[in-house]
Write an enzyme that holds these catalytic residues in place. Structure first.
Site, PDB file in Angstrom:
ATOM      1  N   GLU A   1      -2.646   6.750  -5.631  1.00  0.00           N
ATOM      2  CA  GLU A   1      -2.018   7.519  -4.558  1.00  0.00           C
ATOM      3  C   GLU A   1      -1.755   8.969  -4.972  1.00  0.00           C
ATOM      4  OE1 GLU A   1      -1.754   6.736  -1.549  1.00  0.00           O
ATOM      5  OE2 GLU A   1      -2.151   4.587  -1.615  1.00  0.00           O
TER       6      GLU A   1
ATOM      7  N   HIS B   1      -4.923  10.583  -4.266  1.00  0.00           N
ATOM      8  CA  HIS B   1      -5.060  10.735  -2.815  1.00  0.00           C
ATOM      9  C   HIS B   1      -4.235  11.921  -2.326  1.00  0.00           C
ATOM     10  CE1 HIS B   1      -5.786   6.073  -2.422  1.00  0.00           C
ATOM     11  NE2 HIS B   1      -6.681   6.682  -3.176  1.00  0.00           N
TER      12      HIS B   1
ATOM     13  N   HIS C   1      -5.226  -1.889  -2.781  1.00  0.00           N
ATOM     14  CA  HIS C   1      -3.763  -1.886  -2.744  1.00  0.00           C
ATOM     15  C   HIS C   1      -3.240  -3.002  -1.844  1.00  0.00           C
ATOM     16  CE1 HIS C   1      -3.979   2.721  -3.697  1.00  0.00           C
ATOM     17  NE2 HIS C   1      -4.484   1.962  -4.644  1.00  0.00           N
TER      18      HIS C   1
ATOM     19  N   GLU D   1      -7.524   1.819  -0.839  1.00  0.00           N
ATOM     20  CA  GLU D   1      -6.468   1.305   0.038  1.00  0.00           C
ATOM     21  C   GLU D   1      -6.628  -0.201   0.233  1.00  0.00           C
ATOM     22  OE1 GLU D   1      -4.167   3.209   0.446  1.00  0.00           O
ATOM     23  OE2 GLU D   1      -4.812   5.261   0.779  1.00  0.00           O
TER      24      GLU D   1
ATOM     25  N   TYR E   1      -1.367 -10.302  -3.482  1.00  0.00           N
ATOM     26  CA  TYR E   1      -1.358 -11.010  -4.773  1.00  0.00           C
ATOM     27  C   TYR E   1       0.078 -11.171  -5.276  1.00  0.00           C
ATOM     28  CZ  TYR E   1      -2.597 -11.824  -9.739  1.00  0.00           C
ATOM     29  OH  TYR E   1      -2.732 -12.324 -11.021  1.00  0.00           O
TER      30      TYR E   1
ATOM     31  N   GLU F   1       2.203  10.012   1.748  1.00  0.00           N
ATOM     32  CA  GLU F   1       1.812   9.768   0.364  1.00  0.00           C
ATOM     33  C   GLU F   1       2.723  10.481  -0.630  1.00  0.00           C
ATOM     34  OE1 GLU F   1      -2.960   8.997   0.709  1.00  0.00           O
ATOM     35  OE2 GLU F   1      -2.289  11.080   0.714  1.00  0.00           O
TER      36      GLU F   1
END
Length: 376
Positions: free
Chosen positions: A257, A260, A153, A150, A159, A223
């Site tokens: 994800e 996850h 991410h 996370e 960025y 998610e």
């Protein structure tokens, strides 16, 4: 201000009171041992996702919840960093006066506005809620890996924002300023409050159901639905060969994800097996209604993302996609589908499948794995 901060610190550390309140010797060391030396060795049959024995230390062997160990190894093999991906072409395309339309730029900023807050919520849920109450050592091990992902991410979104020269204060505050983003985040966070309470403990029927409800909301909705519809927006750009550096980062994020989400669903189904009394017909109906509410919220968000439509994508098409993936999430936990609609975006299946070859000199190989996991 100092008084308020002191009060907040006291509230945050209430969960440490059992340790602090141990009888103290004159040296300040608790006179009563904290570690129970007579507890015996690990009994795999007493290991559970919640309310199990042996969760005080990460003692992996013997492993009971093998799906957690598998997820941990998948995460390690799929390690990546945002700065490994070139953003030069994205920068040129974003600065161009003709390459991207105003509606396309609006759509990108909207999904970035959602993503930036969503991953922060995800990290908080893992670190402040799940890890504290989950007693399976192997599940805890993967949660540590998930929390790190996370963070990666969050770095990726920053960025992208910096590379494209976007207004960071605008993007990172959309969850307060855009109603449809606020409504989604508020919906998710309303289910966190109970288990974030320092005094919350599993071990009773009501609290165990509350914890399981949070897991369902987090894994199936946050998610499994909210993230996936925004992924689809980004891959709309990718299909047009636009913003490929940003799209590639989001593709890595989706791979993480997906793991996850699958891990969360595995934990839900394991709790159903270990504590079947929790999954009542009324509870399953409540989860269904929560998913239906999430679909409504996501459709309203899609209207904001696509006021006119881009790349042949519009809010109505997204409504069907949201309904399709909602049915899939429900089915994974044994609940009958609600919408029974086909997938209007079959190309999303290709985007999910990352087992594809790329020219190494054009872009980083998508199916990147760390050296220690390669088979020679």
């Amino acid at each position: 201000m100092l008084k308020a901060n002191t009060k907040l610190l006291i509230q945050n550390y209430k969960h440490m009171e059992p340790l602090i309140s141990q009888p103290q010797s004159q040296t300040g060391i608790p006179s009563k041992p904290i570690i129970d030396r007579g507890a015996g060795r690990v009994d795999i049959n007493k290991r559970k996702i919640i309310n199990g024995d042996g969760g005080d230390v990460v003692q992996l062997w013997p492993i009971k919840h093998k799906f957690a160990w598998s997820a941990y190894n998948v995460g390690n093999a799929n390690h990546w960093l945002p700065t490994e991906i070139s953003m030069q072409l994205d920068i040129e395309q974003w600065k161009s006066q003709t390459f991207l339309t105003a509606d396309e730029k609006h759509a990108l900023k909207m999904v970035l506005g959602f993503f930036t807050t969503a991953d922060s919520i995800a990290a908080n849920n893992v670190v402040l809620a799940f890890y504290k109450h989950i007693t399976s050592p192997e599940a805890r091990l993967y949660l540590l890996r998930q929390a790190y992902e996370e963070a990666i991410h969050t770095q990726a979104y920053q960025y992208i924002v910096e590379s494209l020269g976007l207004d960071g204060t605008e993007i990172f505050n959309m969850y307060r300023e855009i109603d449809t983003i606020y409504d989604k985040e508020e919906f998710i966070m309303s289910f966190n409050q109970g288990i974030f309470n320092p005094n919350f403990k599993t071990g009773t029927f009501d609290n165990d159901q509350k914890f399981l409800e949070n897991m369902c909301v987090f894994s199936l909705i946050m998610e499994g639905i909210f993230f996936y519809s925004s992924f689809a927006v980004i891959f709309g750009f990718q299909r047009q060969n636009k913003l490929m550096g940003s799209s590639e980062q989001i593709q890595y994020i989706m791979r993480d994800e997906s793991t996850h989400m699958n891990f969360g669903i595995d934990m839900i189904n394991t709790i159903k097996q270990e504590q079947p009394e929790l999954w009542t017909p009324q509870f399953a109906e409540r989860i269904t209604n929560l998913v239906k509410k999430a679909v409504e919220l996501e459709y309203k968000f899609a209207i904001d993302v696509f006021p006119k439509g881009i790349f042949g994508l519009n809010a109505e098409g997204f409504k069907q996609y949201i309904e399709h993936i909602a049915d899939r999430r429900l089915a994974r936990v044994g609940i009958n589908p609600v919408y029974n609609v086909a997938n209007p975006f079959p190309w999303m299946s290709e985007a999910v499948d990352l087992n594809k070859e790329k020219n190494f000199f054009e872009t980083r190989v998508t199916e990147y794995k760390t050296g220690g996991t390669l088979a020679w």
